[in-house]
Write a protein that holds these residues in place. Structure first.
Motif, PDB file in Angstrom:
ATOM      1  N   PHE A   1     103.641  34.344 -10.378  1.00  0.00           N
ATOM      2  CA  PHE A   1     102.710  34.630  -9.291  1.00  0.00           C
ATOM      3  C   PHE A   1     101.451  35.391  -9.682  1.00  0.00           C
ATOM      4  N   SER A   2     101.362  35.911 -10.909  1.00  0.00           N
ATOM      5  CA  SER A   2     100.203  36.751 -11.240  1.00  0.00           C
ATOM      6  C   SER A   2      98.896  35.975 -11.168  1.00  0.00           C
TER       7      SER A   2
ATOM      8  N   TYR B   1      92.842  39.071 -11.109  1.00  0.00           N
ATOM      9  CA  TYR B   1      93.455  38.556 -12.330  1.00  0.00           C
ATOM     10  C   TYR B   1      92.676  38.980 -13.568  1.00  0.00           C
ATOM     11  N   GLN B   2      91.346  39.012 -13.477  1.00  0.00           N
ATOM     12  CA  GLN B   2      90.555  39.463 -14.620  1.00  0.00           C
ATOM     13  C   GLN B   2      90.871  40.921 -14.959  1.00  0.00           C
TER      14      GLN B   2
ATOM     15  N   GLU C   1      96.995  43.290 -19.332  1.00  0.00           N
ATOM     16  CA  GLU C   1      98.384  43.698 -19.186  1.00  0.00           C
ATOM     17  C   GLU C   1      99.309  42.495 -19.027  1.00  0.00           C
ATOM     18  N   ILE C   2      98.827  41.444 -18.371  1.00  0.00           N
ATOM     19  CA  ILE C   2      99.681  40.312 -17.991  1.00  0.00           C
ATOM     20  C   ILE C   2      99.707  39.203 -19.032  1.00  0.00           C
TER      21      ILE C   2
ATOM     22  N   GLN D   1     100.546  49.535  -8.917  1.00  0.00           N
ATOM     23  CA  GLN D   1      99.330  50.269  -9.282  1.00  0.00           C
ATOM     24  C   GLN D   1      98.190  49.313  -9.617  1.00  0.00           C
ATOM     25  N   MET D   2      98.490  48.231 -10.322  1.00  0.00           N
ATOM     26  CA  MET D   2      97.441  47.268 -10.665  1.00  0.00           C
ATOM     27  C   MET D   2      96.823  46.671  -9.408  1.00  0.00           C
ATOM     28  N   VAL D   3      97.639  46.357  -8.409  1.00  0.00           N
ATOM     29  CA  VAL D   3      97.131  45.786  -7.157  1.00  0.00           C
ATOM     30  C   VAL D   3      96.238  46.795  -6.440  1.00  0.00           C
ATOM     31  N   THR D   4      96.716  48.030  -6.298  1.00  0.00           N
ATOM     32  CA  THR D   4      95.954  49.024  -5.542  1.00  0.00           C
ATOM     33  C   THR D   4      94.671  49.436  -6.254  1.00  0.00           C
TER      34      THR D   4
END
Length: 417
Positions: free
Chosen positions: A124-125, A134-135, A140-141, A360-363
């Protein structure tokens, strides 16, 4: 859900529950979130960069940031202590150790939630959020698409830092490696007792000397960015195993005294707490020196001594705190750490540890779509917000991928018996 939020009353006698450990686990998870929020916040460009730098060099800023990272050593200590007590108890009962059952139990407890995080990331990322999201998270991903299998084989803490998927999971690999190797020290410890404890202490000293030698050979400075320093002295299991080994020795002692209250005189209590507070203050003072601009005024060998010693002395402080609490001499500290309200947080700690970086990445990605203005109040908002959101995500993760497998584990173990 009922099991997750179930709270048992605080024990009034010495037992195998060790109520204070729940408080230590919960607070350590909070500290890890404090560390990662600082890590991201202090690296984020702001419109008032001067205030950010001022906070980063302040005493409170340095201590909140760098001391909260010691929670990882706390988890290593608890891991060594608990596996020692578990294995020694089995050896006392059965006079032998079932390695297959020991390893299978660990895999069932650790892998499902871990694998679910990887599956969620890979699936899903690329579809979560907008292109900017995503950028922002690609560094990290992206390694996960190539190296996901290395995480599931638990050796990715030894690969290149730039190739690590979810860098924070290096701890899970290190802990699993130590768990798999634990019979090599626990069986001799059970057979030879205190005579073998010296060998474990020697292994811990070798680990500490490795860190010291690596720092002096490469002139590493803690306040300077160096990816190779992290690979050699932070992520590698052999460089971080001292806390775990001291935990094993402590677990052996707790196992030996599990049916008796260890009497601690007033003098010993005063000396013990004095040394604990003194060690904490010294660690805090040196931390402030080596992680601010003041590091330029001290020689590199100070960094080497600090990095090789402070983690072990941090664990000594925790060993004393747990020791006095378990034996009924903890007073207000025991009342606080043994509070039943810590129990759900302690149960959530593993799932929260797994998912909090994704949250944390989302926020953070949502936050940086506009100019960022740094304030201490905003930093506290980020910390408490991430604790709350990670707890909610952790509840979902625990209910879906932890507790069902705990049930499977019980069925398999009962059939095995």
């Amino acid at each position: 859900m009922k099991k997750l939020f179930e709270m048992t009353p605080k024990s009034t006698t010495k037992s195998g529950t060790m109520d204070c450990v729940n408080g230590v686990r919960a607070l350590s998870m909070f500290c890890i979130i404090v560390y990662h929020v600082h890590d991201v916040t202090l690296a984020t460009p702001t419109v008032n960069q001067v205030m950010l730098v001022e906070y980063r060099n302040s005493t409170i800023g340095v201590l909140l940031y760098k001391l909260s990272e010691k929670a990882v050593d706390t988890f290593l200590l608890l891991s060594g202590m608990l596996v020692a007590m578990k294995v020694l108890r089995e050896l006392d009962q059965d006079k032998k150790l079932n390695l297959l059952r020991l390893y299978l139990q660990r895999i069932i407890r650790i892998v499902p939630a871990y694998a679910a995080l990887l599956l969620f990331t890979l699936a899903f990322s690329t579809r979560f959020g907008d292109r900017n999201f995503y950028q922002a998270i690609s560094q990290e991903i992206n390694p996960c698409f190539k190296n996901w299998w290395k995480l599931l084989l638990f050796f990715h803490n030894y690969i290149d830092h730039s190739e690590m998927c979810y860098v924070h999971t290096w701890y899970i690999s290190a802990d699993m490696q130590l768990y798999l190797l634990s019979p090599l020290v626990l069986i001799p410890l059970w057979k030879f007792g205190r005579r073998f404890a010296g060998v474990i202490v020697l292994l811990a000293l070798i680990s500490m000397c490795w860190v010291f030698g690596t720092f002096t050979d490469n002139d590493y400075r803690l306040n300077a960015t160096d990816a190779q320093m992290g690979a050699n002295t932070y992520y590698s299991t052999h460089a971080r195993m001292a806390a775990w080994l001291f935990g094993v020795i402590f677990g052996y002692y707790l196992h030996q005294t599990r049916f008796t209250i260890v009497r601690i005189t007033k003098t010993v209590q005063i000396v013990g707490w004095t040394f604990t507070v003194a060690i904490f203050l010294v660690i805090s003072y040196v931390t402030k020196k080596v992680f601010t601009e003041e590091y330029k005024t001290i020689p590199p060998i100070v960094d080497a001594f600090y990095e090789s010693l402070h983690r072990s002395f941090w664990t000594f402080c925790l060993i004393w705190i747990i020791f006095v609490c378990v034996n009924g001499y903890g007073g207000m500290v025991n009342q606080f750490l043994g509070w039943p309200g810590w129990q759900p947080w302690a149960k959530l700690s593993y799932s929260m540890y797994l998912v909090h970086i994704w949250v944390q990445m989302v926020t953070v990605t949502m936050k940086v779509t506009v100019p960022v203005y740094f304030t201490v109040y905003g930093l506290l908002q980020s910390i408490f917000g991430l604790v709350g959101l990670s707890a909610l995500a952790g509840i979902v993760w625990s209910v879906a991928f932890e507790y069902p497998f705990f049930g499977i584990e019980k069925v398999l173990v009962n059939k095995w018996k």
